[in-house]
Scaffold this motif. Structure first.
Motif, PDB file in Angstrom:
ATOM      1  N   VAL A 111     -42.334  27.837  46.768  1.00 28.46           N
ATOM      2  CA  VAL A 111     -41.329  28.208  45.767  1.00 28.46           C
ATOM      3  C   VAL A 111     -41.249  29.723  45.638  1.00 28.46           C
ATOM      4  CG1 VAL A 111     -40.776  28.118  43.304  1.00 28.46           C
ATOM      5  CG2 VAL A 111     -41.440  26.034  44.505  1.00 28.46           C
ATOM      6  N   GLU A 112     -42.405  30.374  45.664  1.00 30.08           N
ATOM      7  CA  GLU A 112     -42.413  31.849  45.621  1.00 30.08           C
ATOM      8  C   GLU A 112     -41.727  32.440  46.855  1.00 30.08           C
ATOM      9  OE1 GLU A 112     -45.608  35.583  45.310  1.00 30.08           O
ATOM     10  OE2 GLU A 112     -46.287  33.504  45.057  1.00 30.08           O
ATOM     11  N   ALA A 113     -41.813  31.724  47.993  1.00 33.73           N
ATOM     12  CA  ALA A 113     -41.194  32.207  49.230  1.00 33.73           C
ATOM     13  C   ALA A 113     -39.701  31.881  49.298  1.00 33.73           C
ATOM     14  CB  ALA A 113     -41.911  31.604  50.433  1.00 33.73           C
ATOM     15  N   GLY A 114     -39.172  31.143  48.308  1.00 30.75           N
ATOM     16  CA  GLY A 114     -37.741  30.890  48.276  1.00 30.75           C
ATOM     17  C   GLY A 114     -37.318  29.440  48.360  1.00 30.75           C
ATOM     18  N   LEU A 115     -38.282  28.503  48.438  1.00 32.64           N
ATOM     19  CA  LEU A 115     -37.930  27.085  48.489  1.00 32.64           C
ATOM     20  C   LEU A 115     -37.484  26.605  47.107  1.00 32.64           C
ATOM     21  CD1 LEU A 115     -38.140  24.392  50.289  1.00 32.64           C
ATOM     22  CD2 LEU A 115     -40.256  23.988  48.993  1.00 32.64           C
ATOM     23  N   PRO A 116     -36.320  25.963  46.993  1.00 29.06           N
ATOM     24  CA  PRO A 116     -35.955  25.363  45.698  1.00 29.06           C
ATOM     25  C   PRO A 116     -36.975  24.286  45.327  1.00 29.06           C
ATOM     26  CG  PRO A 116     -34.047  25.485  47.167  1.00 29.06           C
ATOM     27  CD  PRO A 116     -35.252  25.810  47.999  1.00 29.06           C
ATOM     28  N   GLU A 117     -37.412  24.274  44.086  1.00 33.18           N
ATOM     29  CA  GLU A 117     -38.434  23.303  43.685  1.00 33.18           C
ATOM     30  C   GLU A 117     -37.964  21.875  43.908  1.00 33.18           C
ATOM     31  OE1 GLU A 117     -41.312  22.452  39.819  1.00 33.18           O
ATOM     32  OE2 GLU A 117     -40.429  24.435  40.155  1.00 33.18           O
ATOM     33  N   SER A 118     -36.645  21.643  43.791  1.00 36.83           N
ATOM     34  CA  SER A 118     -36.100  20.298  43.994  1.00 36.83           C
ATOM     35  C   SER A 118     -36.194  19.848  45.446  1.00 36.83           C
ATOM     36  CB  SER A 118     -34.641  20.248  43.545  1.00 36.83           C
ATOM     37  OG  SER A 118     -33.851  21.169  44.289  1.00 36.83           O
ATOM     38  N   ALA A 119     -36.423  20.782  46.380  1.00 40.14           N
ATOM     39  CA  ALA A 119     -36.528  20.453  47.804  1.00 40.14           C
ATOM     40  C   ALA A 119     -37.961  20.149  48.212  1.00 40.14           C
ATOM     41  CB  ALA A 119     -35.984  21.599  48.654  1.00 40.14           C
ATOM     42  N   PRO A 136     -33.216  20.980  58.073  1.00 37.71           N
ATOM     43  CA  PRO A 136     -34.554  20.906  58.665  1.00 37.71           C
ATOM     44  C   PRO A 136     -35.586  20.371  57.667  1.00 37.71           C
ATOM     45  CG  PRO A 136     -33.503  22.966  59.268  1.00 37.71           C
ATOM     46  CD  PRO A 136     -32.609  22.313  58.254  1.00 37.71           C
ATOM     47  N   LEU A 137     -36.578  19.662  58.202  1.00 32.94           N
ATOM     48  CA  LEU A 137     -37.598  19.017  57.385  1.00 32.94           C
ATOM     49  C   LEU A 137     -38.972  19.507  57.807  1.00 32.94           C
ATOM     50  CD1 LEU A 137     -38.287  16.760  55.279  1.00 32.94           C
ATOM     51  CD2 LEU A 137     -38.366  15.167  57.223  1.00 32.94           C
ATOM     52  N   VAL A 138     -39.783  19.932  56.838  1.00 32.43           N
ATOM     53  CA  VAL A 138     -41.163  20.344  57.077  1.00 32.43           C
ATOM     54  C   VAL A 138     -42.079  19.321  56.432  1.00 32.43           C
ATOM     55  CG1 VAL A 138     -42.914  22.121  56.711  1.00 32.43           C
ATOM     56  CG2 VAL A 138     -40.551  22.793  57.194  1.00 32.43           C
ATOM     57  N   LEU A 139     -42.936  18.705  57.233  1.00 25.61           N
ATOM     58  CA  LEU A 139     -43.898  17.711  56.771  1.00 25.61           C
ATOM     59  C   LEU A 139     -45.280  18.334  56.775  1.00 25.61           C
ATOM     60  CD1 LEU A 139     -42.644  14.706  58.949  1.00 25.61           C
ATOM     61  CD2 LEU A 139     -41.980  15.256  56.595  1.00 25.61           C
ATOM     62  N   VAL A 140     -46.018  18.177  55.679  1.00 27.07           N
ATOM     63  CA  VAL A 140     -47.355  18.767  55.558  1.00 27.07           C
ATOM     64  C   VAL A 140     -48.318  17.685  55.109  1.00 27.07           C
ATOM     65  CG1 VAL A 140     -48.750  20.606  54.555  1.00 27.07           C
ATOM     66  CG2 VAL A 140     -46.281  20.955  54.885  1.00 27.07           C
ATOM     67  N   ALA A 141     -49.336  17.411  55.923  1.00 25.83           N
ATOM     68  CA  ALA A 141     -50.295  16.344  55.626  1.00 25.83           C
ATOM     69  C   ALA A 141     -51.713  16.867  55.718  1.00 25.83           C
ATOM     70  CB  ALA A 141     -50.117  15.180  56.596  1.00 25.83           C
ATOM     71  N   ALA A 142     -52.561  16.365  54.844  1.00 20.12           N
ATOM     72  CA  ALA A 142     -53.999  16.617  54.925  1.00 20.12           C
ATOM     73  C   ALA A 142     -54.692  15.280  55.124  1.00 20.12           C
ATOM     74  CB  ALA A 142     -54.502  17.304  53.660  1.00 20.12           C
ATOM     75  N   TYR A 166     -39.859  30.020  58.158  1.00 25.09           N
ATOM     76  CA  TYR A 166     -38.580  29.328  57.993  1.00 25.09           C
ATOM     77  C   TYR A 166     -37.750  29.984  56.887  1.00 25.09           C
ATOM     78  CZ  TYR A 166     -41.529  25.916  60.368  1.00 25.09           C
ATOM     79  OH  TYR A 166     -42.409  25.307  61.220  1.00 25.09           O
ATOM     80  N   ASP A 167     -36.454  29.728  56.922  1.00 24.38           N
ATOM     81  CA  ASP A 167     -35.590  30.095  55.809  1.00 24.38           C
ATOM     82  C   ASP A 167     -35.792  29.033  54.738  1.00 24.38           C
ATOM     83  OD1 ASP A 167     -33.655  30.688  53.979  1.00 24.38           O
ATOM     84  OD2 ASP A 167     -31.943  30.351  55.324  1.00 24.38           O
ATOM     85  N   TRP A 168     -36.699  29.298  53.805  1.00 20.67           N
ATOM     86  CA  TRP A 168     -37.116  28.278  52.858  1.00 20.67           C
ATOM     87  C   TRP A 168     -35.996  27.847  51.916  1.00 20.67           C
ATOM     88  CZ3 TRP A 168     -41.124  25.784  54.280  1.00 20.67           C
ATOM     89  CH2 TRP A 168     -42.125  26.432  55.024  1.00 20.67           C
ATOM     90  N   SER A 169     -34.920  28.620  51.851  1.00 24.71           N
ATOM     91  CA  SER A 169     -33.805  28.212  50.994  1.00 24.71           C
ATOM     92  C   SER A 169     -32.993  27.088  51.613  1.00 24.71           C
ATOM     93  CB  SER A 169     -32.888  29.415  50.728  1.00 24.71           C
ATOM     94  OG  SER A 169     -32.264  29.851  51.933  1.00 24.71           O
ATOM     95  N   GLY A 170     -33.231  26.781  52.895  1.00 27.69           N
ATOM     96  CA  GLY A 170     -32.419  25.788  53.593  1.00 27.69           C
ATOM     97  C   GLY A 170     -33.194  24.679  54.250  1.00 27.69           C
ATOM     98  N   VAL A 171     -34.402  24.366  53.749  1.00 29.75           N
ATOM     99  CA  VAL A 171     -35.198  23.273  54.313  1.00 29.75           C
ATOM    100  C   VAL A 171     -35.652  22.346  53.193  1.00 29.75           C
ATOM    101  CG1 VAL A 171     -36.041  24.767  56.167  1.00 29.75           C
ATOM    102  CG2 VAL A 171     -37.439  24.438  54.130  1.00 29.75           C
ATOM    103  N   SER A 172     -36.134  21.171  53.576  1.00 27.08           N
ATOM    104  CA  SER A 172     -36.808  20.257  52.654  1.00 27.08           C
ATOM    105  C   SER A 172     -38.257  20.128  53.095  1.00 27.08           C
ATOM    106  CB  SER A 172     -36.144  18.876  52.657  1.00 27.08           C
ATOM    107  OG  SER A 172     -34.820  18.938  52.175  1.00 27.08           O
TER     108      SER A 172
END
Length: 347
Positions: free
Chosen positions: A326-334, A215-221, A302-308
Motif C-alpha cells: 500500500v505504501e508502494a502504491g497498491l490500492p488497499e482494495s486490490a 496482472p496478478l501477484v500471488l504471494v504464499a508462505a 511492478y506498477d502497483w497501482s495497476g495490479v491485484s
C-alpha cells in the motif's frame, strides 16, 4: 438498469469485443459478436452451468435485462425483457444478464458433505497431498482460492485451502502435519484409518470468480501454496494472457514441496513467472523470513497501482506485505487475503 453510451444498443464491427455483465453477482467479461455468450463466459473463468450446448437442456438459461442478442437457432434478434440460452446467443452490443445461480466471489453458502479419502501421498517430511471424493460433487460450487473445514467429533474445525481447480471432480488438500502439531496429526489419523470425513465448504472471500483483467501477484508462505495452486490451475484453464507472478517463501529448501510443479508452470504457460524465496540460513526465525519474502515481492518493481495481489500466510506476514505494498502504491482494495477476514487487526 445501467444507462449511458456504454450500454446503448449498437451494431459493433463483427470483430469488436463488447462488455457483458451478469447480475446479481456483478461479474463482467468481454465477448466477440461471433462468440456465443456461454463460450465467452467460460473463457473468462465464470462458472456457468451447461450440458448440451444446443439450447435443449436449458441449464444455461439467463434473463436479458439490457442490450440485444442474436438467437443463432432462429437467426432472430432478442430484446429485453426476454429469456435466452447463453449457448445460442451472440451479443449485438453491450449486454446485461441476470443469472441467479452465478455467485460473486466468496458469496456461496457453506454446506456440509461427507467425503471419501481416495488417496494420500507424501510430498515432504511433513506435508501430505490428500485427495477426497464427494458423492454429490456436481452439486458443489466453489471458487479458485477458497478453503474448507474438516469436522471431527469433539474437536474444533481444522481449516485447509483447497488445492484443486473448481473444475476438478475431486478435492485436493495439502496437509502439513508436523509431529508436534496435535490437531493436524489427528486429522491425518482420521484420513488414514476412517476413510470418511465430514467437510464444510466453501469458505473464504480471497478467491477468484472470474479471470482478472489486470496482472496478478500471488504471494504464499509454506503450505499457502495450496491456495495458489487452485488459482493457477483455474487460470490456466481459462487461457488467461494477463501476467501472473507467484512468490513462494519457505524456511528451508525441503519445505518447497512442489517446487518442480511451479517451475513446470513457468515453462508451459507464457504469462506465468515463479520466484522461490528460501531463508535457509543460520537464524531460522520465520519473522525474518517473511520480511525477506516481502522484500522479494517489492523488488519485482511492478506498477502497483495497476495490479491485484492475493496473499496466503501467517497474519504477521500478510499485514507486513499489505502495509509495504500500500505504501508502494497498491490500492488497499486490490489486496486479497483470508487473513483480513479471520484475523482482522485490533482483535
Amino acid at each position: 438498469m445501467p444507462s449511458g453510451p456504454s450500454w446503448a444498443l449498437m451494431s459493433p464491427h463483427r470483430d469488436d469485443p463488447v462488455r457483458v455483465r451478469i447480475d446479481p453477482a456483478g461479474l463482467e467479461f468481454t465477448a466477440s459478436p461471433r462468440d456465443d455468450l456461454l463460450t465467452a463466459a467460460r473463457r473468462a473463468g465464470i462458472a456457468i452451468r451447461w450440458s448440451c450446448r444446443n439450447g435443449v437442456c436449458e441449464l444455461c438459461e439467463a434473463r436479458l435485462k439490457a442490450g440485444r442478442v442474436l438467437n443463432t437457432r432462429t437467426d432472430q434478434e432478442i430484446e429485453p425483457p426476454a429469456t435466452l440460452m447463453l449457448c445460442r446467443s451472440q451479443p449485438r452490443g453491450p449486454v446485461e444478464l441476470e443469472i441467479e445461480e452465478v455467485m460473486a466471489a466468496g458469496s456461496q453458502t457453506p454446506q456440509q458433505m461427507q467425503a471419501t479419502v481416495s488417496d494420500i501421498k507424501t510430498l515432504s517430511h511433513d506435508v501430505y497431498r490428500v485427495t477426497l471424493t464427494l458423492p454429490r460433487r456436481r452439486e458443489l460450487a466453489f471458487h479458485a482460492g477458497q478453503y474448507l473445514s474438516v469436522r471431527l467429533p469433539d474437536a474444533s474445525p481444522s481449516y485447509f485451502s483447497i488445492a484443486s481447480s473448481p473444475s476438478r471432480g475431486d478435492i485436493e488438500l495439502h496437509v502439513q502435519a508436523a509431529t508436534d502439531w496435535a490437531s493436524a496429526q489427528r486429522v491425518m489419523d482420521t484420513f488414514h484409518t476412517d476413510g470418511q470425513v465430514t467437510l464444510e465448504l466453501p469458505h473464504g472471500k480471497a478467491c477468484l470468480a472470474s479471470a482478472p483483467q489486470q496482472p496478478l501477484v500471488l504471494v504464499a508462505a509454506g503450505t499457502g501454496f495450496a491456495q495458489m495452486k487452485s488459482i493457477v490451475d483455474y487460470l490456466r484453464e481459462t487461457g488467461l494472457q494477463q501476467p501472473v507472478h507467484l512468490y513462494w517463501g519457505v524456511r528451508r529448501h525441503e519445505d518447497m514441496y512442489l517446487r518442480s510443479l511451479a517451475y513446470q508452470w513457468a515453462e508451459d504457460w507464457a504469462p506465468f513467472s515463479f520466484f522461490p524465496v528460501v531463508g535457509d540460513d543460520a537464524d531460522n526465525d520465520w519473522s525474518g523470513h517473511h520480511d525477506q519474502l516481502v522484500r522479494a515481492v517489492l523488488a519485482g518493481g511492478y506498477d502497483w497501482s495497476g495490479v491485484s495481489v492475493l496473499a496466503s500466510g501467517s497474519p504477521p506476514m500478510v499485514y507486513t506485505l499489505m502495509d509495504a505494498l500500500v505504501e508502494a502504491g497498491l490500492p488497499e482494495s486490490a489486496f486479497l487475503s483470508d487473513v483480513l477476514e479471520y484475523a482482522p487487526r485490533g482483535q
